[in-house]
Design a protein around this motif. Sequence first.
Motif, short mmCIF file in Angstrom:
data_model
loop_
_atom_site.label_atom_id
_atom_site.label_comp_id
_atom_site.label_asym_id
_atom_site.label_seq_id
_atom_site.Cartn_x
_atom_site.Cartn_y
_atom_site.Cartn_z
N VAL A 101 10.66 9.19 -6.51
CA VAL A 101 9.72 10.31 -6.57
C VAL A 101 10.41 11.64 -6.30
CG1 VAL A 101 7.67 11.24 -5.48
CG2 VAL A 101 7.80 8.84 -5.98
N ALA A 120 11.77 3.89 -3.34
CA ALA A 120 10.55 4.50 -3.86
C ALA A 120 10.57 6.00 -3.65
CB ALA A 120 9.32 3.88 -3.18
N ALA A 165 4.16 -2.78 -6.70
CA ALA A 165 3.40 -2.89 -5.46
C ALA A 165 2.26 -3.89 -5.62
CB ALA A 165 2.85 -1.51 -5.06
N ALA A 188 0.83 -1.20 0.00
CA ALA A 188 0.00 0.00 0.00
C ALA A 188 0.87 1.25 0.00
CB ALA A 188 -0.93 -0.01 1.21
N ILE A 190 -5.58 7.24 -1.15
CA ILE A 190 -5.35 5.88 -1.67
C ILE A 190 -4.73 5.02 -0.59
CG2 ILE A 190 -3.97 4.54 -3.29
CD1 ILE A 190 -4.28 6.80 -5.28
N PHE A 191 -3.69 5.58 0.06
CA PHE A 191 -2.98 4.81 1.08
C PHE A 191 -3.91 4.48 2.24
CE2 PHE A 191 -0.29 5.04 4.97
CZ PHE A 191 0.24 3.77 4.84
N ALA A 203 -2.91 10.81 -2.86
CA ALA A 203 -2.07 9.67 -2.48
C ALA A 203 -2.37 9.21 -1.06
CB ALA A 203 -0.59 10.06 -2.62
N LEU A 209 11.32 1.09 0.41
CA LEU A 209 10.73 2.41 0.66
C LEU A 209 11.71 3.52 0.33
CD1 LEU A 209 8.63 1.96 3.88
CD2 LEU A 209 7.88 2.37 1.57
N GLY A 223 4.08 5.74 -5.43
CA GLY A 223 4.13 5.77 -6.89
C GLY A 223 3.05 6.67 -7.47
N ILE A 277 12.18 -5.86 -3.85
CA ILE A 277 10.93 -6.60 -4.06
C ILE A 277 11.23 -8.01 -4.55
CG2 ILE A 277 8.86 -6.68 -5.49
CD1 ILE A 277 8.65 -3.72 -5.19
N LEU A 286 -6.38 1.71 1.20
CA LEU A 286 -5.74 0.39 1.11
C LEU A 286 -5.42 -0.14 2.50
CD1 LEU A 286 -3.29 0.95 -1.85
CD2 LEU A 286 -5.31 -0.47 -1.84
N LEU A 333 4.00 1.57 -1.08
CA LEU A 333 4.68 1.70 -2.37
C LEU A 333 3.72 2.22 -3.43
CD1 LEU A 333 6.88 -1.51 -2.55
CD2 LEU A 333 7.63 0.82 -2.18
N PHE A 334 2.48 1.69 -3.44
CA PHE A 334 1.50 2.12 -4.44
C PHE A 334 1.18 3.60 -4.27
CE2 PHE A 334 -2.63 2.59 -6.38
CZ PHE A 334 -2.52 1.80 -7.51
N ALA A 335 1.00 4.04 -3.02
CA ALA A 335 0.65 5.44 -2.79
C ALA A 335 1.81 6.35 -3.17
CB ALA A 335 0.27 5.64 -1.32
#
Lengths: 102, 200
Positions: free
Chosen positions: B21, B17, A43, A14, B102-103, B99, B14, A20, B40, B106, A16-18
Amino acid sequence: MGNDLSTAYLSLSAVLFAVGAFGLLVRRNPLVMVMCVELMLNAVNLTFVTFGRMLDDVTGQVIVFFVLVVAAAEVVIGLAIVVAVSRRRPGATADDLRVLRG
Amino acid sequence: MEATIFFVCAVIALAGAFGVVLSRNPVHAALSLVATLFAIAVLFLNQGAQLLAAVQVIVYTGAIVVLILFVLMLLGIDKEEDLRVEPLVGQRTLAFVVAAAIFGALLAVVILGGANVVTGARSVTQPLADGVQMTDIRQIGQQLFSTYVFPLEVTAGLLTVAVVGAVVLARRVRNPQPLPEPEPLDEDEDRLLYAEEGAD
């Protein structure tokens, strides 16, 4: 179902997806945007593998296989578009490409 | 042991990632992406998906990221992006809100779902490979060429279309016309025209 680490895996997915998604919305270099899409895809792949393990089923891994193939095709086409655009207009960011004329 | 590996790889993933960004130079972003993909891959290995871990390293870090780096070097668009400039007012704030939403969604599903977060029945016909009697490579192969044989064939068509499309898109145009700059979106010029017409 699964072990105590499954929730941790899904939470990591979650995050990683956010991250991205945030990058995709903020960055303007088209190549960095492609990288952010790859981040989101990965993700989701991690989620699929975790679910497959929770359900003791190999289907999750098969789906990841297909996602990998589609991601490769997507990157090839996306980079070809970036190359084509950069030839006509060097240094264009995603904000500069508002006009859809060939 | 598995928990230790997970936490180390989670930190690396992390960090990578955020590197993708937040780094201003696209090359640094691509290298951060390599770190994330590798972490991963180790997490896949940690969950017993050995084939996928290998494919992840070979295809993703070995092909896709290298392709991205190739295009970066080829086009020379590896100039640093000034992240302090915000072309659209409030874009960052909105993106952060989206974002975070979304987080949150999820995470709510994952936490509240608990054991029921994944729907569906447990596999009874063929349990996941243990690596002793049945390897996961063999299992995936059997699934691919029995249950999923039609998607597999469609995949061949997809790859062909992608290759042809890439060649067509990236070919050199004979005499490229530079694109005209887009017309300004405000209507000042129209107003000027109308004003001149009125003056006549």
